[in-house]
Motif scaffolding. Structure first.
Motif, PDB file in Angstrom:
ATOM      1  N   ILE A 146     -19.113   5.318 -34.086  1.00  0.00           N
ATOM      2  CA  ILE A 146     -17.708   4.951 -34.229  1.00  0.00           C
ATOM      3  C   ILE A 146     -17.633   3.555 -34.842  1.00  0.00           C
ATOM      4  O   ILE A 146     -18.385   2.657 -34.463  1.00  0.00           O
ATOM      5  CB  ILE A 146     -17.005   4.973 -32.848  1.00  0.00           C
ATOM      6  CG1 ILE A 146     -16.934   6.409 -32.330  1.00  0.00           C
ATOM      7  CG2 ILE A 146     -15.621   4.364 -32.917  1.00  0.00           C
ATOM      8  CD1 ILE A 146     -16.434   6.526 -30.907  1.00  0.00           C
ATOM      9  N   ASP A 147     -16.733   3.388 -35.787  1.00  0.00           N
ATOM     10  CA  ASP A 147     -16.617   2.110 -36.485  1.00  0.00           C
ATOM     11  C   ASP A 147     -16.131   1.014 -35.540  1.00  0.00           C
ATOM     12  O   ASP A 147     -15.144   1.191 -34.823  1.00  0.00           O
ATOM     13  CB  ASP A 147     -15.633   2.220 -37.648  1.00  0.00           C
ATOM     14  CG  ASP A 147     -16.119   3.176 -38.732  1.00  0.00           C
ATOM     15  OD1 ASP A 147     -17.336   3.378 -38.813  1.00  0.00           O
ATOM     16  OD2 ASP A 147     -15.269   3.709 -39.479  1.00  0.00           O
ATOM     17  N   GLY A 148     -16.809  -0.115 -35.577  1.00  0.00           N
ATOM     18  CA  GLY A 148     -16.348  -1.281 -34.837  1.00  0.00           C
ATOM     19  C   GLY A 148     -16.605  -1.191 -33.344  1.00  0.00           C
ATOM     20  O   GLY A 148     -17.063  -0.180 -32.814  1.00  0.00           O
ATOM     21  N   GLU A 149     -16.276  -2.285 -32.661  1.00  0.00           N
ATOM     22  CA  GLU A 149     -16.458  -2.330 -31.206  1.00  0.00           C
ATOM     23  C   GLU A 149     -15.402  -1.475 -30.529  1.00  0.00           C
ATOM     24  O   GLU A 149     -14.222  -1.505 -30.891  1.00  0.00           O
ATOM     25  CB  GLU A 149     -16.340  -3.780 -30.718  1.00  0.00           C
ATOM     26  CG  GLU A 149     -16.589  -3.945 -29.232  1.00  0.00           C
ATOM     27  CD  GLU A 149     -16.464  -5.405 -28.786  1.00  0.00           C
ATOM     28  OE1 GLU A 149     -16.518  -5.638 -27.565  1.00  0.00           O
ATOM     29  OE2 GLU A 149     -16.299  -6.278 -29.657  1.00  0.00           O
ATOM     30  N   PHE A 150     -15.826  -0.686 -29.533  1.00  0.00           N
ATOM     31  CA  PHE A 150     -14.885   0.185 -28.834  1.00  0.00           C
ATOM     32  C   PHE A 150     -14.553  -0.405 -27.470  1.00  0.00           C
ATOM     33  O   PHE A 150     -15.445  -0.904 -26.773  1.00  0.00           O
ATOM     34  CB  PHE A 150     -15.485   1.583 -28.665  1.00  0.00           C
ATOM     35  CG  PHE A 150     -14.454   2.641 -28.399  1.00  0.00           C
ATOM     36  CD1 PHE A 150     -13.685   3.163 -29.420  1.00  0.00           C
ATOM     37  CD2 PHE A 150     -14.222   3.095 -27.111  1.00  0.00           C
ATOM     38  CE1 PHE A 150     -12.725   4.142 -29.183  1.00  0.00           C
ATOM     39  CE2 PHE A 150     -13.260   4.070 -26.852  1.00  0.00           C
ATOM     40  CZ  PHE A 150     -12.514   4.587 -27.899  1.00  0.00           C
ATOM     41  N   PRO A 151     -13.277  -0.368 -27.058  1.00  0.00           N
ATOM     42  CA  PRO A 151     -12.886  -0.993 -25.796  1.00  0.00           C
ATOM     43  C   PRO A 151     -13.322  -0.185 -24.576  1.00  0.00           C
ATOM     44  O   PRO A 151     -13.693   0.988 -24.683  1.00  0.00           O
ATOM     45  CB  PRO A 151     -11.353  -1.021 -25.883  1.00  0.00           C
ATOM     46  CG  PRO A 151     -11.012   0.144 -26.745  1.00  0.00           C
ATOM     47  CD  PRO A 151     -12.128   0.226 -27.756  1.00  0.00           C
ATOM     48  N   LYS A 152     -13.266  -0.846 -23.438  1.00  0.00           N
ATOM     49  CA  LYS A 152     -13.599  -0.215 -22.166  1.00  0.00           C
ATOM     50  C   LYS A 152     -12.332   0.322 -21.513  1.00  0.00           C
ATOM     51  O   LYS A 152     -11.309  -0.348 -21.467  1.00  0.00           O
ATOM     52  CB  LYS A 152     -14.263  -1.255 -21.259  1.00  0.00           C
ATOM     53  CG  LYS A 152     -14.510  -0.841 -19.833  1.00  0.00           C
ATOM     54  CD  LYS A 152     -15.697   0.055 -19.713  1.00  0.00           C
ATOM     55  CE  LYS A 152     -16.026   0.305 -18.217  1.00  0.00           C
ATOM     56  NZ  LYS A 152     -16.992   1.382 -18.049  1.00  0.00           N
ATOM     57  N   PHE A 153     -12.404   1.571 -21.026  1.00  0.00           N
ATOM     58  CA  PHE A 153     -11.284   2.183 -20.308  1.00  0.00           C
ATOM     59  C   PHE A 153     -11.577   2.221 -18.808  1.00  0.00           C
ATOM     60  O   PHE A 153     -12.735   2.244 -18.395  1.00  0.00           O
ATOM     61  CB  PHE A 153     -11.072   3.633 -20.776  1.00  0.00           C
ATOM     62  CG  PHE A 153     -10.473   3.785 -22.136  1.00  0.00           C
ATOM     63  CD1 PHE A 153      -9.103   3.689 -22.328  1.00  0.00           C
ATOM     64  CD2 PHE A 153     -11.277   4.037 -23.236  1.00  0.00           C
ATOM     65  CE1 PHE A 153      -8.541   3.843 -23.584  1.00  0.00           C
ATOM     66  CE2 PHE A 153     -10.729   4.193 -24.498  1.00  0.00           C
ATOM     67  CZ  PHE A 153      -9.359   4.093 -24.672  1.00  0.00           C
ATOM     68  N   SER A 154     -10.520   2.291 -18.007  1.00  0.00           N
ATOM     69  CA  SER A 154     -10.649   2.729 -16.620  1.00  0.00           C
ATOM     70  C   SER A 154     -10.496   4.238 -16.631  1.00  0.00           C
ATOM     71  O   SER A 154      -9.440   4.754 -17.018  1.00  0.00           O
ATOM     72  CB  SER A 154      -9.566   2.098 -15.740  1.00  0.00           C
ATOM     73  OG  SER A 154      -9.840   0.748 -15.494  1.00  0.00           O
ATOM     74  N   LYS A 155     -11.542   4.928 -16.212  1.00  0.00           N
ATOM     75  CA  LYS A 155     -11.576   6.389 -16.314  1.00  0.00           C
ATOM     76  C   LYS A 155     -11.345   6.999 -14.930  1.00  0.00           C
ATOM     77  O   LYS A 155     -12.163   6.829 -14.020  1.00  0.00           O
ATOM     78  CB  LYS A 155     -12.925   6.838 -16.888  1.00  0.00           C
ATOM     79  CG  LYS A 155     -13.198   6.263 -18.277  1.00  0.00           C
ATOM     80  CD  LYS A 155     -14.565   6.631 -18.799  1.00  0.00           C
ATOM     81  CE  LYS A 155     -15.688   5.933 -18.059  1.00  0.00           C
ATOM     82  NZ  LYS A 155     -15.669   4.460 -18.201  1.00  0.00           N
ATOM     83  N   GLY A 156     -10.231   7.717 -14.786  1.00  0.00           N
ATOM     84  CA  GLY A 156      -9.881   8.320 -13.512  1.00  0.00           C
ATOM     85  C   GLY A 156      -9.927   9.830 -13.555  1.00  0.00           C
ATOM     86  O   GLY A 156      -9.918  10.443 -14.628  1.00  0.00           O
ATOM     87  N   ALA A 157      -9.957  10.435 -12.379  1.00  0.00           N
ATOM     88  CA  ALA A 157      -9.934  11.893 -12.243  1.00  0.00           C
ATOM     89  C   ALA A 157      -9.233  12.238 -10.940  1.00  0.00           C
ATOM     90  O   ALA A 157      -8.814  11.355 -10.191  1.00  0.00           O
ATOM     91  CB  ALA A 157     -11.351  12.452 -12.269  1.00  0.00           C
ATOM     92  N   VAL A 158      -9.114  13.520 -10.672  1.00  0.00           N
ATOM     93  CA  VAL A 158      -8.405  13.969  -9.467  1.00  0.00           C
ATOM     94  C   VAL A 158      -9.356  14.718  -8.537  1.00  0.00           C
ATOM     95  O   VAL A 158     -10.380  15.247  -8.965  1.00  0.00           O
ATOM     96  CB  VAL A 158      -7.198  14.863  -9.816  1.00  0.00           C
ATOM     97  CG1 VAL A 158      -6.181  14.086 -10.629  1.00  0.00           C
ATOM     98  CG2 VAL A 158      -7.638  16.112 -10.572  1.00  0.00           C
ATOM     99  N   VAL A 159      -8.961  14.765  -7.252  1.00  0.00           N
ATOM    100  CA  VAL A 159      -9.702  15.500  -6.240  1.00  0.00           C
ATOM    101  C   VAL A 159      -8.695  16.011  -5.217  1.00  0.00           C
ATOM    102  O   VAL A 159      -7.627  15.422  -5.037  1.00  0.00           O
ATOM    103  CB  VAL A 159     -10.780  14.598  -5.581  1.00  0.00           C
ATOM    104  CG1 VAL A 159     -10.146  13.476  -4.762  1.00  0.00           C
ATOM    105  CG2 VAL A 159     -11.742  15.416  -4.727  1.00  0.00           C
ATOM    106  N   SER A 160      -9.022  17.115  -4.559  1.00  0.00           N
ATOM    107  CA  SER A 160      -8.127  17.723  -3.562  1.00  0.00           C
ATOM    108  C   SER A 160      -8.774  17.625  -2.178  1.00  0.00           C
ATOM    109  O   SER A 160      -9.549  18.511  -1.783  1.00  0.00           O
ATOM    110  CB  SER A 160      -7.849  19.192  -3.907  1.00  0.00           C
ATOM    111  OG  SER A 160      -7.154  19.296  -5.129  1.00  0.00           O
TER     112      SER A 160
END
Length: 293
Positions: A146-160
């Motif tokens: 991927i071109d250039g520096e890629f940012p950091k995300f907060s990655k969430g998900a769900v659970v029951s």
């Protein structure tokens, strides 16, 4: 601001969910978010064609709310897009400065208002999380740079946590953590004792969990959830509580009291709360006040 930064500070993280309209006029949504959510929640989740009903896009709505000073969480479901489109939307989120994601597999199209629509499900929530993690490392899921520096995300998900199959939920949770999930929001909880037992087992993963609250509006709504929503069970005594004073329930007072009580019973066992108001965003401040947040 990334949700993980709040968790890392030890804050009890409060988020709320809003659903875009079936149209592109969102002045009312923005007004309500400004009035009832700004200053009370750490971030606002924006649903992605929730329940397979076609609506205004989550990403565009996130951008408008962000421009109005609200921190947003871009919900991304795998149902409607293949891996090319999903990664493209993640790139778009990065461009727009939206750095919180909630990664979902998504409800099947047969449940929504376009039941003949062809579902995609090219990826699921686990493989989509892996794709985002690879993008943060500078590569797409096919291994292309991927071109250039890629940012950091907060990655969430769900659970029951109140599912009948706790072991299966814990196994899915473990898979998601290994793929790169950094926080969880739960399905709606109405049985605090089940949630507490689940959290005693889930703490092994060392990932923050937000208690999910769906404000109970009336008896019909909770009976529908009992019959149709996996992982949710509203006990009989709570249904009787909603029946007891119809005017109080209609005004939302009973739903607020129940929601606040569940939060108070569970908050020592989790790292935050996620409120799904389903159009009752105006009740969120009262819930937080009664819950002592």
């Amino acid at each position: 601001m990334r949700l993980t930064e709040f968790f890392d500070r030890g804050e009890f993280v409060v988020t709320a969910e809003v659903g875009p309209p079936k149209g592109f006029h969102i002045e009312h949504l923005v007004e309500e978010a400004n009035e009832f959510l700004k200053g009370r929640v750490h971030a606002v989740n924006v649903t992605d064609n929730q329940s397979s009903v076609m609506r205004l896009g989550s990403l565009a709505t996130c951008k408008v709310l962000k421009d109005n000073g609200l921190n947003t969480i871009f919900q991304v479901t795998c149902r409607d897009r293949n891996r090319i489109a999903l990664q493209s939307d993640i790139l778009s989120a990065a461009l727009l400065g939206i750095d919180n994601l909630l990664l979902l597999t998504g409800d099947h199209t047969t449940l929504g208002d376009h039941p003949q629509a062809k579902p995609v499900f090219d990826l699921d929530s686990v493989s989509l999380t892996h794709a985002v993690k690879r993008m943060e490392e500078g590569f797409d899921i096919a291994g292309n740079a991927i071109d250039g520096e890629f940012p950091k995300f907060s990655k969430g998900a769900v659970v029951s946590p109140c599912s009948d199959s706790v072991d299966a939920q814990l196994a899915k949770m473990e898979q998601k953590v290994k793929a790169g999930v950094e926080y969880f929001q739960t399905q709606g909880v109405y049985e605090p004792e089940k949630f507490i037992k689940f959290m005693d087992k889930a703490k092994q993963f060392g990932v923050p969990v937000q208690l999910g609250i769906i404000i109970p509006k009336n008896v019909g709504m909770v009976r529908y959830m009992n019959a149709n929503v996996a992982g949710v069970h509203v006990p009989d005594d709570m249904i009787e509580e909603l029946k007891a004073d119809k005017e109080k329930t209609k005004a939302g007072i009973t739903g607020v009291e129940i929601s606040a009580r569940i939060i108070k019973e569970c908050k020592d066992y989790c790292q935050g709360v996620h409120i799904m108001a389903l159009g009752w965003e105006s009740k969120i401040p009262a819930i937080l006040d009664q819950a002592g947040l």
